[in-house]
Scaffold this active site. Structure first.
Site, PDB file in Angstrom:
ATOM      1  N   ALA A  85       0.848  -1.186  -0.121  1.00 38.73           N
ATOM      2  CA  ALA A  85      -0.023   0.168   0.161  1.00 38.73           C
ATOM      3  C   ALA A  85       0.817   1.113   0.012  1.00 38.73           C
ATOM      4  CB  ALA A  85      -0.799   0.027   1.339  1.00 38.73           C
ATOM      5  N   HIS A 508      11.111  -8.448  10.949  1.00 40.54           N
ATOM      6  CA  HIS A 508      12.304  -7.496  10.964  1.00 40.54           C
ATOM      7  C   HIS A 508      13.288  -8.049   9.982  1.00 40.54           C
ATOM      8  CE1 HIS A 508      11.064  -5.710  15.180  1.00 40.54           C
ATOM      9  NE2 HIS A 508      10.274  -5.479  14.146  1.00 40.54           N
ATOM     10  N   HIS A 551      12.645  -1.758  17.191  1.00 40.57           N
ATOM     11  CA  HIS A 551      11.907  -2.110  16.136  1.00 40.57           C
ATOM     12  C   HIS A 551      12.463  -1.410  14.728  1.00 40.57           C
ATOM     13  CE1 HIS A 551       8.250  -3.827  18.392  1.00 40.57           C
ATOM     14  NE2 HIS A 551       9.180  -3.925  19.354  1.00 40.57           N
TER      15      HIS A 551
HETATM   16  P1  FAD Z   1       8.145  -1.239   3.231  1.00 42.30           P
HETATM   17  O1  FAD Z   1       7.624  -0.138   4.240  1.00 42.30           O
HETATM   18  O2  FAD Z   1       7.593  -2.269   3.266  1.00 42.30           O
HETATM   19  O3  FAD Z   1       8.046  -0.469   1.566  1.00 42.30           O
HETATM   20  C1  FAD Z   1       8.118  -1.296   0.574  1.00 42.30           C
HETATM   21  C2  FAD Z   1       7.025  -0.827  -0.257  1.00 42.30           C
HETATM   22  O4  FAD Z   1       7.503  -1.225  -1.973  1.00 42.30           O
HETATM   23  C3  FAD Z   1       5.565  -1.120  -0.073  1.00 42.30           C
HETATM   24  O5  FAD Z   1       4.838  -0.049  -0.269  1.00 42.30           O
HETATM   25  C4  FAD Z   1       5.475  -2.267  -1.077  1.00 42.30           C
HETATM   26  O6  FAD Z   1       4.043  -2.341  -1.768  1.00 42.30           O
HETATM   27  C5  FAD Z   1       6.297  -1.677  -2.327  1.00 42.30           C
HETATM   28  N1  FAD Z   1       6.657  -2.712  -3.496  1.00 42.30           N
HETATM   29  C6  FAD Z   1       7.404  -4.005  -3.156  1.00 42.30           C
HETATM   30  N2  FAD Z   1       7.486  -4.733  -4.418  1.00 42.30           N
HETATM   31  C7  FAD Z   1       7.134  -3.691  -5.397  1.00 42.30           C
HETATM   32  C8  FAD Z   1       7.396  -3.706  -6.737  1.00 42.30           C
HETATM   33  N3  FAD Z   1       7.623  -4.722  -7.372  1.00 42.30           N
HETATM   34  N4  FAD Z   1       6.656  -2.598  -7.348  1.00 42.30           N
HETATM   35  C9  FAD Z   1       6.280  -1.499  -6.550  1.00 42.30           C
HETATM   36  N5  FAD Z   1       6.259  -1.418  -5.638  1.00 42.30           N
HETATM   37  C10 FAD Z   1       6.706  -2.345  -4.764  1.00 42.30           C
HETATM   38  N6  FAD Z   1       8.495  -1.792  12.973  1.00 42.30           N
HETATM   39  C11 FAD Z   1       8.494  -1.021  13.982  1.00 42.30           C
HETATM   40  O7  FAD Z   1       9.440  -0.113  14.282  1.00 42.30           O
HETATM   41  N7  FAD Z   1       7.578  -0.962  14.791  1.00 42.30           N
HETATM   42  C12 FAD Z   1       6.620  -2.060  14.916  1.00 42.30           C
HETATM   43  O8  FAD Z   1       5.637  -2.106  15.860  1.00 42.30           O
HETATM   44  C13 FAD Z   1       6.520  -3.026  13.924  1.00 42.30           C
HETATM   45  N8  FAD Z   1       5.626  -3.973  13.610  1.00 42.30           N
HETATM   46  C14 FAD Z   1       5.675  -4.518  12.655  1.00 42.30           C
HETATM   47  C15 FAD Z   1       4.415  -5.681  12.438  1.00 42.30           C
HETATM   48  C16 FAD Z   1       4.325  -6.065  10.918  1.00 42.30           C
HETATM   49  C17 FAD Z   1       3.286  -6.853  10.872  1.00 42.30           C
HETATM   50  C18 FAD Z   1       5.525  -5.978  10.213  1.00 42.30           C
HETATM   51  C19 FAD Z   1       5.309  -6.634   8.889  1.00 42.30           C
HETATM   52  C20 FAD Z   1       6.481  -5.294  10.363  1.00 42.30           C
HETATM   53  C21 FAD Z   1       6.753  -4.489  11.675  1.00 42.30           C
HETATM   54  N9  FAD Z   1       7.604  -3.583  11.879  1.00 42.30           N
HETATM   55  C22 FAD Z   1       7.489  -2.846  12.890  1.00 42.30           C
HETATM   56  C23 FAD Z   1       8.671  -3.457  10.843  1.00 42.30           C
HETATM   57  C24 FAD Z   1       8.604  -2.258   9.925  1.00 42.30           C
HETATM   58  O9  FAD Z   1       7.477  -1.737   9.854  1.00 42.30           O
HETATM   59  C25 FAD Z   1       9.223  -2.371   8.658  1.00 42.30           C
HETATM   60  O10 FAD Z   1      10.624  -2.996   8.720  1.00 42.30           O
HETATM   61  C26 FAD Z   1       9.593  -1.252   7.817  1.00 42.30           C
HETATM   62  O11 FAD Z   1       8.205  -0.383   7.676  1.00 42.30           O
HETATM   63  C27 FAD Z   1      10.033  -1.572   6.508  1.00 42.30           C
HETATM   64  O12 FAD Z   1      10.264  -0.218   5.660  1.00 42.30           O
HETATM   65  P2  FAD Z   1      10.804  -0.329   4.140  1.00 42.30           P
HETATM   66  O13 FAD Z   1      10.683   1.118   3.714  1.00 42.30           O
HETATM   67  O14 FAD Z   1      12.087  -1.143   4.194  1.00 42.30           O
HETATM   68  O15 FAD Z   1       9.849  -1.147   3.344  1.00 42.30           O
END
Ligand code: FAD
Length: 571
Positions: A85, A508, A551
């Site tokens: 999303a 994580h 986290h």
């Molecule tokens: P993301 O935020 O996942 O962003 C990746 C984005 O890329 C997504 O929007 C995805 O849809 C998009 N994407 C992927 N592939 C493609 C593609 N091929 N084309 C176009 N778009 C694509 N962390 C905390 O600090 N506190 C918490 O309480 C916590 N609880 C958690 C609970 C859950 C259930 C989960 C799953 C994680 C939790 N985490 C928590 C971890 C934390 O939220 C994540 O580590 C962090 O948000 C990851 O950020 P990111 O930018 O790496 O990836």
């Protein structure tokens, strides 16, 4: 749309991607496109509800990645959740805002990332944050929440604080008294976000305290800025791979995408392609683009553009289990308790010194085992270096070795917990040249016995809490696993049946495109640029070289803030 050209293309409109897109588009003459596979969840109650953790799981905004059968942990596969999303995983996560122990971020520099340490990252934690002072919210009276202003930001985009759900019936204070009554007390820590996490704390969350809704990356970094004409977002658009300029150099000139109408097209980037698709997607996108291990790429008919075998290696996650006890009091469903304890090795392990010495002796064998499990793509001597730094963090710097959460609901107390710094390492790789095919995700949970020992010891520690006053008096019998399932005094082996059958990913995942010196198996350099490319960066959780004890999201936001500054400086 299909023939548009942008200065920067950000792949993934998630937690990190929206930070970078926001900051780059502050420059009015710079055009930025965000490609996001999911849609808007602005008014999705499974997202906004601050008591709705878990409601989005298994819905169409959850990638629900599946791992391979985990051979060291009972043979079960696991679901690793991630948000699909605008706002990414920040739209479905637990909202906990907890950073790292300062020494853990300093370890990023120790391993060879010059300039990346707690002191240089703290300004970026603050830059992203808008702490909502609990003193301004009368509903928090008596809740016990606290913070130290020296470590927080008050003017950043991301709202952090405590909502009206915060329990204020004295439970927090009773739990604190219990921690102080343990044989080895876990001290009260006023602010676990100060760089010193050890202790018992009431932690803040990513919430809008005024509206009592979740604060996610889109609400913080996109919606208030959506009228910028130089910032475009394509929703429901899947990035397939990087498009390269002709020639031998690996210079990206765009991204191949599948639009929401199913049509494939290449959108052009004149400056950079920035991967922010998450730790289980960005490395796979690199492989689909020909950046990775030639043996893996050739199996799928992908020509190698950059020979970088460690793409997708070094995957680290944590494992989450839970214990449950009866409560003598019945708690309403409109409140939540956000209480955490972070014990150090001395506080968790009864025999910390002997355990440390034994672990130190095992590290070379651990390193060899990790290397051999991945066909020596990562070298045992390099893994040993990581492990020794991790050992120093645990036994010399005394970082937290476990996270113990407590929540109260209905007539029970639940305690989720995990060892904070498992040693096991796995990998994520593509399974096909088809960009929509699921990847092969193998975290190798519980490959190394210290990881099981920490997980079992944290469970014993929770049993001790429930035997200690005043908590002992407030709680009843253990419901999960229950003494008939795991007897009092059970050894690690006896605990393992419960742990392996009931654990889940702690969600994580990190280090799949690690920021490390190239000779140590790095995928990106200290400017987050992919080795061997001239203009491709990774800015998401993939780059974090070591697990953090908090986290991930606060650190993801901070790293992305810093990434944006680096990109601005270098262009
Ligand atoms: P993301 O935020 O996942 O962003 C990746 C984005 O890329 C997504 O929007 C995805 O849809 C998009 N994407 C992927 N592939 C493609 C593609 N091929 N084309 C176009 N778009 C694509 N962390 C905390 O600090 N506190 C918490 O309480 C916590 N609880 C958690 C609970 C859950 C259930 C989960 C799953 C994680 C939790 N985490 C928590 C971890 C934390 O939220 C994540 O580590 C962090 O948000 C990851 O950020 P990111 O930018 O790496 O990836």
């Amino acid at each position: 749309k299909s023939d548009s050209t942008y200065d920067y293309i950000v792949v993934g409109g998630g937690t990190s991607g929206l930070v970078v897109a926001n900051r780059l588009s502050e420059q009015k003459d710079t055009t930025v496109l965000v490609i996001e596979a999911g849609g808007s969840v602005y008014s999705n109650p499974n997202v906004t509800d601050t008591l709705g953790y878990g409601k989005a799981f298994g819905t169409d905004i959850d990638w629900a990645y599946e791992t391979t059968a985990q051979e060291y942990a009972g043979g079960f596969s696991q679901i690793v959740r991630a948000g699909k999303a605008l706002g990414g995983t920040s739209t479905i996560n637990g909202m906990a805002y907890l950073r790292a122990q300062a020494a853990q971020i300093d370890a990023w520099e120790t391993i060879g990332n010059k300039g990346w340490n707690w002191k240089t990252l703290l300004p970026y934690f603050k830059k992203s944050e808008k702490l909502q002072d609990p003193a301004n919210y009368p509903f928090l009276e008596g809740s016990g929440v606290a913070f130290d202003p020296a470590y927080h930001g008050f003017t950043g985009p991301l709202k952090v604080g405590w909502s009206s759900n915060q329990l204020n019936d004295g439970l927090a204070q009773k739990l604190n008294a219990t921690y102080q009554n343990l044989d080895v007390p876990v001290p009260y820590n006023r602010d676990a976000n100060s760089g010193d996490m050890v202790g018992y704390s009431l932690y803040p969350k990513t919430v809008d305290a005024d509206l009592n809704i979740r604060e996610d990356a889109a609400r913080a970094y996109y919606y208030p800025y959506q009228n910028r004409t130089n910032l475009h977002v394509w929703l429901n658009t899947h990035a397939n791979k990087i498009a390269w300029k002709d020639g031998n150099e690996a210079t990206a000139n765009g991204v191949e995408v599948t639009l929401s109408n199913g049509k494939k097209t290449v959108v052009k980037a004149t400056r950079e392609v920035i991967l922010a698709a998450g730790a289980l997607k960005s490395p796979v996108l690199l492989e689909l683009s020909g950046v990775g291990n030639p043996h893996i790429l050739s199996k799928h008919g992908i020509a190698t553009k950059v020979n970088l075998p460690t793409v997708g290696e070094n995957l680290q996650d944590q494992m989450n289990n839970g214990l449950k006890f009866e409560s003598k009091k019945t708690y309403g469903s409109d409140k939540s308790a956000d209480y955490v304890a972070y014990p150090s090795a001395d506080q968790l392990f009864p025999n910390s010194t002997a355990l440390g010495a034994e672990l130190l002796r095992k590290l070379p064998a651990y390193a060899a085992q990790v290397a051999s499990a991945n066909g020596n793509i990562t070298k045992a001597r390099d893994i040993y270096r990581f492990f020794k730094i991790q050992w120093d963090l645990i036994f010399k710097d005394e970082i937290p070795v476990a996270e113990i959460l407590l929540s109260a609901s209905g007539a029970s107390y639940s305690s989720e917990y995990w060892g904070s710094v498992p040693f096991s390492r796995g990998s994520v790789h593509l399974s096909s040249a088809d960009p929509t095919a699921p990847a092969i995700i193998d975290p190798k949970y519980f490959m190394l016995d210290f990881d099981l020992h920490s997980q079992a010891q944290a469970a014993r520690f929770i049993r001790d809490i429930f035997k200690t006053e005043p908590f002992a008096d407030m709680a009843g019998a253990e419901i999960t696993p229950g003494l008939s399932t795991v007897a009092a005094g059970a050894d690690d082996k006896a605990w393992s049946t419960f742990i392996y059958s009931k654990y889940r990913s702690n969600f994580h995942p990190i280090t799949t495109a690690g920021m490390l010196p190239k000779e140590l198996g790095g995928v990106v350099d200290t400017s987050l640029k992919v080795y061997g490319t001239s203009n491709v960066r990774v800015v998401d959780a993939s780059v974090m070289p070591f697990q953090v004890c908090g986290h991930l999201q606060s650190t993801v936001y901070a790293v992305a803030e810093r990434a944006a500054d680096i990109i601005k400086e270098q262009s």
